[in-house]
Design a protein around this motif. Structure first.
Motif, mmCIF file in Angstrom:
data_model
loop_
_atom_site.group_PDB
_atom_site.id
_atom_site.type_symbol
_atom_site.label_atom_id
_atom_site.label_comp_id
_atom_site.label_asym_id
_atom_site.label_seq_id
_atom_site.Cartn_x
_atom_site.Cartn_y
_atom_site.Cartn_z
ATOM 1 N N GLY A 104 0.819 -1.210 0.000
ATOM 2 C CA GLY A 104 0.000 0.000 0.000
ATOM 3 C C GLY A 104 0.849 1.255 0.000
ATOM 4 O O GLY A 104 0.558 2.218 -0.724
ATOM 5 N N LEU A 105 1.918 1.260 0.799
ATOM 6 C CA LEU A 105 2.807 2.420 0.854
ATOM 7 C C LEU A 105 3.474 2.670 -0.494
ATOM 8 O O LEU A 105 3.669 3.824 -0.898
ATOM 9 N N TYR A 106 3.831 1.601 -1.187
ATOM 10 C CA TYR A 106 4.460 1.750 -2.499
ATOM 11 C C TYR A 106 3.532 2.500 -3.451
ATOM 12 O O TYR A 106 3.951 3.459 -4.122
ATOM 13 N N TRP A 107 2.258 2.072 -3.511
ATOM 14 C CA TRP A 107 1.340 2.694 -4.462
ATOM 15 C C TRP A 107 0.944 4.096 -4.040
ATOM 16 O O TRP A 107 0.749 4.976 -4.892
ATOM 17 N N VAL A 108 0.844 4.342 -2.737
ATOM 18 C CA VAL A 108 0.598 5.707 -2.268
ATOM 19 C C VAL A 108 1.774 6.609 -2.652
ATOM 20 O O VAL A 108 1.579 7.731 -3.133
ATOM 21 N N HIS A 109 2.984 6.110 -2.442
ATOM 22 C CA HIS A 109 4.185 6.879 -2.771
ATOM 23 C C HIS A 109 4.255 7.138 -4.279
ATOM 24 O O HIS A 109 4.601 8.242 -4.719
ATOM 25 N N ARG A 110 3.919 6.140 -5.036
ATOM 26 C CA ARG A 110 3.937 6.305 -6.493
ATOM 27 C C ARG A 110 2.904 7.355 -6.929
ATOM 28 O O ARG A 110 3.172 8.168 -7.824
ATOM 29 N N LEU A 111 1.738 7.332 -6.297
ATOM 30 C CA LEU A 111 0.712 8.330 -6.582
ATOM 31 C C LEU A 111 1.217 9.731 -6.281
ATOM 32 O O LEU A 111 0.963 10.681 -7.046
ATOM 33 N N MET A 112 1.963 9.888 -5.183
ATOM 34 C CA MET A 112 2.469 11.201 -4.799
ATOM 35 C C MET A 112 3.447 11.783 -5.818
ATOM 36 O O MET A 112 3.671 12.996 -5.839
ATOM 37 N N HIS A 113 4.028 10.948 -6.640
ATOM 38 C CA HIS A 113 4.983 11.428 -7.629
ATOM 39 C C HIS A 113 4.341 11.647 -8.997
ATOM 40 O O HIS A 113 5.062 11.890 -9.976
ATOM 41 N N VAL A 117 -0.560 15.011 -7.739
ATOM 42 C CA VAL A 117 -0.431 14.912 -6.281
ATOM 43 C C VAL A 117 0.956 15.345 -5.805
ATOM 44 O O VAL A 117 1.197 15.460 -4.611
ATOM 45 N N TRP A 118 1.849 15.619 -6.729
ATOM 46 C CA TRP A 118 3.238 15.915 -6.396
ATOM 47 C C TRP A 118 3.377 17.066 -5.410
ATOM 48 O O TRP A 118 4.235 17.046 -4.529
ATOM 49 N N ARG A 119 2.525 18.082 -5.486
ATOM 50 C CA ARG A 119 2.687 19.271 -4.635
ATOM 51 C C ARG A 119 2.572 18.939 -3.150
ATOM 52 O O ARG A 119 3.172 19.629 -2.334
ATOM 53 N N ILE A 120 1.832 17.884 -2.791
ATOM 54 C CA ILE A 120 1.717 17.548 -1.366
ATOM 55 C C ILE A 120 2.933 16.771 -0.872
ATOM 56 O O ILE A 120 3.076 16.548 0.327
ATOM 57 N N HIS A 121 3.804 16.381 -1.790
ATOM 58 C CA HIS A 121 4.986 15.576 -1.445
ATOM 59 C C HIS A 121 6.281 16.363 -1.628
ATOM 60 O O HIS A 121 7.353 15.909 -1.221
ATOM 61 N N LYS A 122 6.182 17.558 -2.235
ATOM 62 C CA LYS A 122 7.378 18.339 -2.556
ATOM 63 C C LYS A 122 8.233 18.628 -1.328
ATOM 64 O O LYS A 122 9.466 18.594 -1.394
ATOM 65 N N TRP A 123 7.572 18.963 -0.231
ATOM 66 C CA TRP A 123 8.322 19.370 0.961
ATOM 67 C C TRP A 123 9.283 18.280 1.406
ATOM 68 O O TRP A 123 10.387 18.548 1.871
ATOM 69 N N HIS A 124 8.864 17.033 1.261
ATOM 70 C CA HIS A 124 9.712 15.920 1.672
ATOM 71 C C HIS A 124 11.000 15.872 0.858
ATOM 72 O O HIS A 124 12.047 15.479 1.374
ATOM 73 N N ILE A 140 0.105 17.641 5.689
ATOM 74 C CA ILE A 140 -1.038 16.903 6.238
ATOM 75 C C ILE A 140 -1.598 15.894 5.228
ATOM 76 O O ILE A 140 -1.817 14.731 5.583
ATOM 77 N N PRO A 141 -1.835 16.284 3.954
ATOM 78 C CA PRO A 141 -2.313 15.275 2.988
ATOM 79 C C PRO A 141 -1.334 14.118 2.807
ATOM 80 O O PRO A 141 -1.757 12.970 2.623
ATOM 81 N N HIS A 142 -0.047 14.419 2.847
ATOM 82 C CA HIS A 142 0.992 13.389 2.772
ATOM 83 C C HIS A 142 0.809 12.383 3.909
ATOM 84 O O HIS A 142 0.791 11.156 3.696
ATOM 85 N N PRO A 249 7.679 29.035 1.113
ATOM 86 C CA PRO A 249 7.616 28.129 2.274
ATOM 87 C C PRO A 249 6.206 27.754 2.706
ATOM 88 O O PRO A 249 5.952 26.605 3.075
ATOM 89 N N VAL A 250 5.284 28.696 2.665
ATOM 90 C CA VAL A 250 3.901 28.416 3.094
ATOM 91 C C VAL A 250 3.260 27.403 2.157
ATOM 92 O O VAL A 250 2.636 26.426 2.607
ATOM 93 N N ARG A 251 3.421 27.603 0.875
ATOM 94 C CA ARG A 251 2.861 26.656 -0.104
ATOM 95 C C ARG A 251 3.517 25.279 0.048
ATOM 96 O O ARG A 251 2.853 24.246 -0.080
ATOM 97 N N LEU A 252 4.811 25.296 0.305
ATOM 98 C CA LEU A 252 5.553 24.052 0.436
ATOM 99 C C LEU A 252 5.046 23.235 1.627
ATOM 100 O O LEU A 252 4.765 22.031 1.497
ATOM 101 N N VAL A 253 4.896 23.885 2.771
ATOM 102 C CA VAL A 253 4.511 23.190 4.001
ATOM 103 C C VAL A 253 3.051 22.752 3.971
ATOM 104 O O VAL A 253 2.692 21.707 4.514
ATOM 105 N N LEU A 254 2.204 23.534 3.308
ATOM 106 C CA LEU A 254 0.788 23.188 3.224
ATOM 107 C C LEU A 254 0.483 22.250 2.058
ATOM 108 O O LEU A 254 -0.618 21.690 1.971
ATOM 109 N N GLY A 255 1.426 22.122 1.142
ATOM 110 C CA GLY A 255 1.225 21.233 0.007
ATOM 111 C C GLY A 255 0.237 21.776 -1.013
ATOM 112 O O GLY A 255 -0.518 21.006 -1.623
ATOM 113 N N ILE A 256 0.292 23.094 -1.242
ATOM 114 C CA ILE A 256 -0.643 23.713 -2.181
ATOM 115 C C ILE A 256 0.099 24.428 -3.315
ATOM 116 O O ILE A 256 1.279 24.646 -3.240
#
Length: 256
Positions: A104-113, A117-124, A140-142, A249-256
């Motif tokens: 499940g984590l693999y497919w969630v991670h793949r979805l984030m890329h 959905v990439w913007r919610i994962h950028k901060w990482h 939070i969405p991450h 930074p605000v967009r990055l942390v909020l994933g927007i």
């Protein structure tokens, strides 16, 4: 059927004598990771200049986690586990849980890329350096998406003793620190099964040739099966990290 997150189960009065237990685990593992990085560094890291902002990222993550967990804890999960699994020895249930959650984590991670959905994962991926604490960034969405894999797999542990959930919490902390450690680890045989620091470092590379590769969290088999495997032995150039762009930074942390 409702299953609480591993973190909340681990710190509940029924399973631990102290709510400080997860934090003691976190910093104990962090100290071990830092020691390993100090002794066997893969590349220079400006700890003095980045540690403070990573502590801020850690505090932000803790706040976000506590906001996300009440939502994911109330997602109804059907009792899909047959009696034969409930009655299995705890070790077998743990192995099955690890496989299902990691898939499940693999497919969630793949979805984030994906671009949607990439913007919610950028901060990482934003830091241009990598060490054990750098991987703590998550919007939070991450957190919600990653927790979905955990919540969906938890019914497989029905009837397990409380120490099982504590052990999972410890393993999750260790895994995140381990993946992002700045160490030289060239054990190819281990990578046939498990994700190692150098395996995950490729995933954080800012080289476009490494995008969408090595998405596994615990096991490397999913990358091999689903075509996202990049052999660490084939990396000849020095790796650098980051996303190659500046984001507010605000967009990055909020994933927007």
């Amino acid at each position: 059927m409702e299953f609480k997150s591993v973190w909340l189960v681990a710190i509940s009065p029924n399973t631990s004598d102290s709510a400080l237990f997860p934090y003691l685990v976190f910093w104990s593992i962090g100290l071990l990771a830092f020691t390993a990085e100090w002794l066997f560094p893969a590349r220079p890291v400006p700890y003095r200049s980045v540690f403070l902002k990573d502590l801020v990222a850690l505090g932000t993550y803790n706040v976000f986690y506590m906001l996300a967990v009440p939502f994911t804890d109330h997602i109804p999960v059907p009792n899909y586990v047959p009696t034969v699994i409930v009655e299995m020895p705890t070790l077998y249930k743990l192995i099955l849980f690890a496989i299902v959650e990691d898939l499940g984590l693999y497919w969630v991670h793949r979805l984030m890329h994906t671009k949607y959905v990439w913007r919610i994962h950028k901060w990482h991926h934003y830091p241009t350096y990598l060490y054990w604490l750098a991987g703590i960034r998550a919007t939070i969405p991450h957190i919600v998406l990653f927790n979905l894999a955990l919540v969906a797999a938890l019914p497989l542990l029905k009837g397990s003793p409380a120490w099982v959930f504590q052990m999972i919490m410890v393993e999750h902390v260790f895994r995140n620190d381990w993946q992002h450690m700045n160490v030289t680890w060239r054990s190819k045989w281990l990578e046939w099964i498990f994700v190692t620091p150098r395996y995950h470092q490729i995933h954080h590379s800012d080289n476009p040739n490494h995008y969408m590769y090595n998405l596994g969290s615990l096991f490397t088999i999913w990358d091999r099966i689903f075509g996202t495997y990049f052999n660490p032995e084939e990396v000849k150039q020095e790796l650098s990290f980051g996303i190659g762009e500046r984001v507010h930074p605000v967009r990055l942390v909020l994933g927007i």
